[in-house]
Design a protein around this motif. Sequence first.
Motif, PDB file in Angstrom:
ATOM      1  N   CYS A  14      -2.160 -26.626 -68.152  1.00 26.38           N
ATOM      2  CA  CYS A  14      -1.595 -27.862 -67.594  1.00 26.38           C
ATOM      3  C   CYS A  14      -2.656 -28.958 -67.534  1.00 26.38           C
ATOM      4  N   THR A  43      -3.093 -32.562 -61.509  1.00 22.19           N
ATOM      5  CA  THR A  43      -1.693 -32.154 -61.630  1.00 22.19           C
ATOM      6  C   THR A  43      -1.441 -30.813 -60.944  1.00 22.19           C
ATOM      7  N   ALA A  45       1.403 -29.246 -61.997  1.00 20.29           N
ATOM      8  CA  ALA A  45       2.486 -28.829 -62.899  1.00 20.29           C
ATOM      9  C   ALA A  45       2.549 -27.311 -63.074  1.00 20.29           C
ATOM     10  N   PRO A 125       0.099 -31.751 -70.642  1.00 22.94           N
ATOM     11  CA  PRO A 125       0.575 -32.474 -69.449  1.00 22.94           C
ATOM     12  C   PRO A 125      -0.474 -33.448 -68.905  1.00 22.94           C
TER      13      PRO A 125
END
Length: 262
Positions: A14, A43, A45, A125
């Motif tokens: 990620c 992040t 994610a 991402p």
Amino acid sequence: MDDFRADLHCHSTCSDGSDEPEELLHLAKKAYLKGLSITDHDTMAAYSPKLFALADELGIQLITGVEVSSELEGLPVHILGYGLDLNAASFLTKIQDLRIERNRAILKKLSEKKMPIDEKELNFPVVGRPHIASLMVKKGYVSSISEAFSKFLKDGASCYAKGFKYQPNEVIDFIHAAKGKAVLAHPHFYKRSFLNRLIKFSFDGIECYYGNLLKAQEAPILQVAKEKGWLATGGSDYHGKTRNISLGSSWVNFEIFTALTS
Ligand code: AMP
Ligand code: ZN
Ligand code: FE
Ligand code: FE
């Protein structure tokens, strides 16, 4: 709980790690870890319901985590957040947008030096400089990641772009608003005079155990934790098999682990 160990610092696909979040859980199991936090750059994610379900299945306690980029006096400062509410962390979206702008500025400079990379090729991402470096190798612009950094991408180099970053106190406030604990990451990276300025901020913890850090390097940081009454945290900063650090090389006990979510 004597044999409880939790690694509180690692990266997945990620951000700039090379293992999927699920793989990190399997690796944690192999390393006899009982707790884990995946701390991707800017992040969270990685934290899907599927990941929590797998953690349960493997008997690993998973707490949310993130490593947030900030800046003080022009220098990068990484702040770890733990136990954040996944629904209350919209500040990360703003930071991700700033990262995209920063990356565009780097790509523009690379293209001006006849090393074009299409933004679409950076299909992750959260894109970090290591992703850009690795594409530069793949395209034959440089022969290694370290050459990409030393010649073009390291802080201050010809194709580096800093981009806007929040100050540490702002990031700490964002983390606290999301009900998380804020921890100063890898403080041994900093000069003592700079560290002395950083520890004036209202952190809840400081990363005392890190990768393969020597006991002698841990000692002054443990002293800071003691003086401040902060949690002494730790983790490997594992990024994948390509780097010389294994998951679980640094860890914390049950007491510290649970204090991060209480
Ligand atoms: P970014 O967050 O996109 O600015 O990228 C920062 C990441 O790049 C760090 O977490 C390191 O993994 C990597 N990095 C920074 N400086 C260097 C360097 N001189 N050589 C190799 N990797 C580096
Ligand atoms: Zn990284
Ligand atoms: Fe970091
Ligand atoms: Fe890290």
